[in-house]
Design an enzyme around this catalytic site. Sequence first.
Site, PDB file in Angstrom:
ATOM      1  N   GLU A 364     -10.509  18.086  19.077  1.00 11.70           N
ATOM      2  CA  GLU A 364     -10.649  16.917  18.194  1.00 11.70           C
ATOM      3  C   GLU A 364     -11.802  16.010  18.628  1.00 11.70           C
ATOM      4  OE1 GLU A 364      -8.957  17.464  15.745  1.00 11.70           O
ATOM      5  OE2 GLU A 364      -7.388  18.712  16.564  1.00 11.70           O
ATOM      6  N   GLU A 368     -17.040  12.182  25.058  1.00 11.61           N
ATOM      7  CA  GLU A 368     -18.253  11.422  24.712  1.00 11.61           C
ATOM      8  C   GLU A 368     -18.213  10.963  23.253  1.00 11.61           C
ATOM      9  OE1 GLU A 368     -18.761  13.453  28.358  1.00 11.61           O
ATOM     10  OE2 GLU A 368     -18.214  14.283  26.402  1.00 11.61           O
TER      11      GLU A 368
END
Length: 380
Positions: A364, A368
């Site tokens: 998902e 970052e």
Amino acid sequence: MMDFVQNENQKLIAQMIRSFGAKEISPFRKEWDDKQIFPIEVFKKLGELGLMGVTIPEEYGGAGFGYFEYVTAIMELAKLDPGVGLSMAAHNSLCSGHINLFGSQEQKKKYLPKLASCEFLGAWGLTEPNTGSDAGNMKTTATKDGEYYIINGAKNFITHGHSGDVAVVIVRTGEVGDKHAMTAFIIEKGTEGFKAGRKEDKMGMRSSETSELIFTDCRVHQSQILGKEGEGFIQAMKVLDGGRISIAALSLGIAAGALEASIEYSKEREQFNKPISSFQGISFKLADMATKLEAATLLTFKAADLKNRHQPVTLASAQAKYYASEIAVDLANEAVQIFGGYGFTKDYPVEKYYRDVKLCTIGEGTSEIQKLVIAREILR
């Protein structure tokens, strides 16, 4: 104000999964992991228990619970086998969740009861080989042909790509880069031109099936569009808000499993005629692990509470997913350290937690990307 005390439904779900898992999951998880077996029969049984349609309304055959119960279910399954928790979450929040959020009454009545019972196993396709987070440049396209659309292209890293009976797939119906040029379709297994491709040989989460979806002149009727043409990207972003909560819950389950195993082992393992839990080097590790897990749990249930109350959840779900997945990696690593050489063997569960947990910082969207989402939300 959110009530942090576990409700009765959560307690019952947790106990039910522990009892079920002791017979149906724990004895087999090493074999599933070693041989990369996807235990479809287990998910059929989870369907009978109501766990494959946790948040689906009762009128469509689901359990009709909220996100507190859903998060609890994923956590308990992830303690037993993270791969099973991952597959349960993907089925619930992505495929079923997308149809529940954006499907017509006809589509909901047709698909949700079968998904909730796991008569149908669900898949969800957004990611492509060259456009993971860059969904605006996806190459899989649908060209209109009368009442039908002709779909060509491929999706990869798809949970249940082989075993899924129905997939929600987002494809491009307009110009590259246009956020309103993507459309979501419901596509059933057996549709001509639609097939599964290569299965991934993964480092972890090996009891959860991951593979390609391939489309070659696949004809899909316009009645299979979810919502309207061009709404697919916007829909996908809303679905992923819930998906982030799923990965946060999965992370919590792995972290809790690693902590519980570490506490138990540290009390039993002796060095210098004392349990290793009596040494500060170990007890301080356990204290740090427990505190990080508690903080991640609060973030995750805050996001679940907002979801239950139909409030904006993008910021909270990104924070929960980001922090829970990062601390889960930390806790799995520390668990291996506490177990020492035994932590590096497959005789103990922490080795598997260590391999499985890395997916949580990727699934998902990477950590970052969650930071980008969080920064965008707080800078508005």
